[in-house]
Design a protein around this motif. Structure first.
Motif, short mmCIF file in Angstrom:
data_model
loop_
_atom_site.label_atom_id
_atom_site.label_comp_id
_atom_site.label_asym_id
_atom_site.label_seq_id
_atom_site.Cartn_x
_atom_site.Cartn_y
_atom_site.Cartn_z
N GLU A 20 0.89 -1.29 0.12
CA GLU A 20 -0.11 0.00 -0.12
C GLU A 20 0.90 1.31 0.05
O GLU A 20 0.60 2.22 -0.73
N ILE A 21 1.89 1.39 0.70
CA ILE A 21 2.72 2.34 0.89
C ILE A 21 3.59 2.60 -0.22
O ILE A 21 3.95 3.52 -0.79
N ALA A 22 4.13 1.51 -0.74
CA ALA A 22 4.87 1.52 -1.81
C ALA A 22 4.07 2.16 -3.19
O ALA A 22 4.66 2.92 -3.78
N LYS A 24 1.60 4.18 -2.79
CA LYS A 24 1.45 5.79 -2.49
C LYS A 24 2.77 6.47 -3.02
O LYS A 24 2.83 7.76 -3.41
N GLN A 25 3.89 5.84 -2.55
CA GLN A 25 5.19 6.48 -2.74
C GLN A 25 5.42 6.48 -4.32
O GLN A 25 5.63 7.66 -5.01
N VAL A 31 -3.42 10.86 1.91
CA VAL A 31 -4.07 9.79 2.74
C VAL A 31 -5.35 9.75 1.77
O VAL A 31 -5.86 10.52 1.14
N GLY A 32 -6.07 8.43 2.07
CA GLY A 32 -7.24 8.16 1.24
C GLY A 32 -7.00 6.91 0.16
O GLY A 32 -7.32 5.90 0.52
N PRO A 33 -6.73 7.45 -0.96
CA PRO A 33 -6.78 6.65 -2.06
C PRO A 33 -5.55 5.40 -1.78
O PRO A 33 -4.56 5.71 -1.49
N MET A 34 -6.12 3.97 -2.00
CA MET A 34 -4.94 2.94 -1.95
C MET A 34 -5.22 2.24 -3.29
O MET A 34 -5.99 1.11 -3.09
#
Lengths: 166, 714
Positions: A20-22, A24-25, A31-34
């Motif tokens: 998820e964080i990869a 986002k990077q 914050v919000g979309p995944m």
């Protein structure tokens, strides 16, 4: 058939949020979309024992994608290689695609007022790289490649498991 | 222009290799380094969130001094260092050098060395690790007594080659995901290793286990002894190894007869059949590796519990073989140069004996803090207790004891009593909020670092990726500067970070820069196995063998064989008290999102868990009228009048009589409160720092206390 496929070996996922964080990077998301998100199911009792499942959810790049049909602005489209893409210029943020998608894969970006959707890191594929979530996954549960290869690989993994071969 | 630089993450202790993208001097992306031998590309959310930390508006960016009215005033580095040096000099003159202490805990261990330098030069023995009573010490000392060296902490288990992995009272998938956690998963899924997990909670790791033993908190010693009973009585132990390499087996055989599986099942709540099954699985799938962590040590029977688990390794001979628990590989950079462990020891050895003996804890726990203490540090609670009585008057702190130490309100009061407090950190932490001066620290991305903490046999070098965000400084530079301003000499000719890094790599025949040019971030050495065969003994134990029966413990008045003790509070010890406080309380299991007190400022992480949570079994919750998502109060009998607030997470993954609350919760966004609401949802407010203690380490009841839960009304 879509040329590329991303598939999760659900049995191995631990719900660590790295994918998820990869994502986002890679896509500079707030914050919000995944576009990839792990859904935790359980723990619940099954046959007298506890079980928790972790299921990574992301766009499956359907053959006949309901999101594309639902989009009134034709912002969603399918590339010749099968990847479903969002044209951010056209997207008006109506979120009808989210309603249409059976797994809520399209994600709303409140900062842009537009849709974010897993595009299998199309810009990375062009360079011969894998999607970022696949690279960082500590459980090594995400598989990416040409669809036929991924299908073969996953079948091997599952058959090994079913027959308990080591 | 985007540039990708190879480095090593120091967001926790894992030391995962990373690739850092830098655009126009700014870090924009951090991913795992596929070529790093430890994490092979894997990385956790904490490491990936560092770009958000680096440029966060709340990050400390310049030194500040607290004014009499409580407001913070920006000062220059020169002013700050002047104030600190002058005040420290004044305190030394007025009250003697022992009025000063250096306090540390998590984070980059290099800073300890440097601060111990000035600390020992002024001749103060007060090196305080605020986790000293329960973190690595019980493991290390128990391992040391048994095997001569530590082998159950992160560096010990050789998961990659194991056929069976036993994880006890810890979850590497939350705490050491990129390094050790992913190794466990790879061993399981790629090589078919069996996995046994001992945990009161059905964690993600437990959900992947072949056997999950849901143990009653703080009864782990009984469980380990029960497993030993099965292994010994069913003759599943390694007879050859036991005969040749251990002492005291007959006495151990006798002792384990007191722990038949049916009795152990009653004590631990683990079904008898499961105990047998787990014991057989561990003993018959060789090589097997064991890792035990703070679920085992955060109670009042820490040493004996660690010893009991250790003996599983000993009797099965899973020692220093591929896939077993490995004796430490000699530090490739040379023993003296291994900054993390040996340096504090060497520095403290420069202190005159009578000064060293004035460390807090030496009198009360002569074995745990003096004779068997590899670090020469102090019992932190006893040291903090001295503050109101005029003992320690000035502190230099590089961690957050208000959150991390038990008895948070007491700790905060102690800090208020100090005449002078300096805190160096990335944020205005709860501890920093009590300081006179705060200093902005540089992250690993902004520092040149040498690594070899968790690596089995490699040395890592990580040059800084970017220049520090203006005015943030390397902690090591600050302590060198402080030493100079105090007019003190170093024990070693090290006057800069560069000299220090070169010095550490000296034995490899390269400088820091040369290392990076020649080898990149990591240099691998061939791992050696069964080193005890080469030495023909286990160096470090008096008998030169594995001590199932420890004469050293006997001589120091402790049980030479492991035994189980009922926790001082609980269903057996205090059934009456359980009427009012019906839950067994696990305080502070860790989550992958947050490294101790860090990370709650970072939007990506906070999104994944915005509130402090407590896990409650749905049946238990229903009886209390608590629904998922309700806010609840937690109260304990040891901290009457105090309560802390958590959001209820109902889960079948916890026993109806047990609850588990998150650790280290504070609210960096609550700027209306100078201390950032650090007592509101902080488990350590209701976990006292006072006895009953473990007799060796002075550890209070942290996991295995009792509590009550009530719904927050309104």
């Amino acid at each position: 058939m879509a040329k590329y496929k991303l598939q999760a070996d659900v049995k191995k996922c631990i719900g660590c949020h790295s994918c998820e964080i990869a994502c986002k990077q890679e896509f500079h998301l707030p914050v919000g979309p995944m576009p990839i998100r792990v859904v935790k199911i359980g723990p619940r009792m099954i046959n007298g024992g506890l079980r928790t499942d972790y299921v990574p959810v992301f766009c499956k790049h359907c053959e006949d994608a309901p999101c594309i049909r639902a989009c009134p602005e034709h912002a969603l489209y399918k590339r010749p290689d099968g990847i479903v893409m969002v044209n951010k210029e056209k997207c008006i943020g109506c979120q009808l695609c989210i309603d249409a998608c059976p797994i809520n894969a399209p994600q709303f970006n409140p900062e842009l007022g537009k849709i974010e959707l897993c595009n299998l890191c199309a810009h990375r594929i062009e360079k011969g790289e894998k999607p970022l979530c696949v690279l960082v996954c500590p459980a090594r549960c995400l598989y990416f490649g040409e669809t036929t290869e991924v299908n073969k690989k996953m079948q091997e993994i599952k058959v090994k498991d079913v027959f308990n071969f080591k | 222009m985007a540039e990708v630089k190879r480095s090593i993450c120091m967001g926790c202790h894992c030391e995962c290799g990373v690739l850092v993208t830098v655009e126009n001097g700014k870090v924009t992306k951090i991913i795992g380094d596929p070529d790093h031998p430890q994490n092979e590309g894997a990385i956790c959310v904490r490491g990936m969130s560092y770009p958000q930390l680096l440029y966060h508006p709340d990050r400390l960016r310049y030194p500040m001094e607290r004014q009499p009215n409580g407001e913070w005033k920006r000062i220059s580095w020169d002013e700050a260092m002047d104030r600190i040096a002058n005040k420290f000099k004044e305190l030394i003159e007025k009250y003697g050098p022992e009025s000063l202490a250096f306090v540390f805990c998590d984070g980059d261990r290099d800073n300890i060395v440097f601060n111990v330098d000035w600390l020992t030069a002024i001749q103060s023995p007060h090196l305080l690790g605020t986790d000293a009573q329960y973190c690595i010490r019980p493991n290390w000392i128990a391992d040391g007594l048994t095997f001569g060296q530590a082998l159950t902490w992160e560096k010990g288990p050789d998961y990659r080659n194991s056929k069976c992995i036993l994880i006890w009272g810890g979850n590497p998938l939350e705490t050491h995901l990129g390094s050790k956690g992913q190794e466990i998963l790879q061993a399981k899924y790629n090589k078919g290793a069996k996995l046994i997990v001992v945990d009161p909670r059905f964690t993600n790791l437990a959900s992947k286990a072949d056997i999950w033993l849901q143990v009653r908190p703080a009864t782990d010693a009984a469980l380990a002894l029960g497993m030993l009973n099965v292994i010994i009585n069913e003759e599943l132990y390694d007879k050859e190894f036991v005969a040749e390499w251990t002492v005291g087996f007959d006495k151990l055989r006798e002792r384990v007869q007191e722990y038949p599986p049916d009795k152990v099942a009653e004590i631990t709540w683990v079904p008898e059949e499961k105990i047998k099954e787990a014991a057989r699985m561990y003993a018959t799938n060789k090589p097997a590796s064991v890792h035990h962590r703070m679920g085992v040590t955060m109670n009042t029977n820490a040493l004996q519990t660690c010893r009991a688990v250790d003996l599983l390794i000993a009797v099965t001979g899973n020692l220093d073989i591929p896939g077993g628990n490995l004796l430490p590989f000699p530090s490739p950079t040379g023993k003296v140069r291994s900054a993390y462990v040996e340096f504090p020891k060497l520095y403290a050895e420069r202190l005159p004996k009578e000064v060293k003996q004035r460390r807090y804890g030496v009198k009360e726990f002569p074995f745990g803090y003096d004779k068997a203490n590899p670090w020469n540090d102090s019992h932190p609670v006893l040291a903090f207790d001295s503050i109101p009585e005029g003992g320690i008057r000035g502190m230099f702190i590089v961690n957050d004891p208000v959150m991390g130490m038990q008895g948070s309100k007491q700790t905060a009061k102690d800090l208020e009593h100090l005449e002078f407090l300096v805190v160096m950190d990335f944020w205005m932490t709860p501890t920093a909020s009590f300081a006179n001066i705060v200093l902005p620290a540089a992250t690993w991305l902004e520092r040149d670092l040498v690594h070899e903490l968790h690596y089995p046999s490699y040395v890592g070098v990580a040059p800084k990726v970017i220049d520090p965000v203006p005015e943030c400084r390397d902690e090591r530079e600050v302590s060198i500067e402080l030493r100079k301003r105090l007019g003190l000499k170093s024990a070693y000719p090290i006057n800069s970070v560069k000299e220090w890094n070169d010095f550490r790599l000296e034995r490899l025949g390269v400088t820091f820069d040369e290392f990076y040019q020649k080898y990149g971030t990591v240099l691998k050495f061939q791992l050696e196995y069964q080193k005890y065969k080469k030495f023909r003994k286990f160096p470090g134990t008096p008998s030169g063998k594995v001590e199932l029966y420890s004469k050293t413990l006997e001589e120091n008045g402790f049980d030479p064989l492991p035994h189980y003790e009922e926790p001082p509070v609980g269903p057996i010890s205090t059934p009456d008290l359980m009427q009012e406080y019906p839950f067994i309380f696990i305080s502070g299991s860790r989550k992958v999102l947050y490294f101790h007190g860090y990370g709650r400022q970072l939007p990506w992480l906070r999104e994944l868990q915005p509130d402090p949570e407590v896990e409650i079994n749905p049946e238990a919750a229903e009886a209390l009228g608590i629904k998922d998502g309700d806010w609840v109060w937690i109260e304990t009998p040891q901290a009457k009048g105090e309560r802390v607030k958590f959001k209820a997470r109902l889960t079948w993954g916890i026993h109806p009589k047990v609850i588990n609350a998150d650790s280290h919760w504070w609210f960096p966004e609550r700027k209306d409160d100078p201390h950032r609401a650090c007592f509101e949802s902080n488990v350590n407010v209701v976990v006292p720092r006072y006895p009953p203690y473990d007799p060796v380490f002075g550890c209070p009841i942290i996991r295995g206390a009792i509590c009550k839960v009530t719904k927050v009304e309104g």
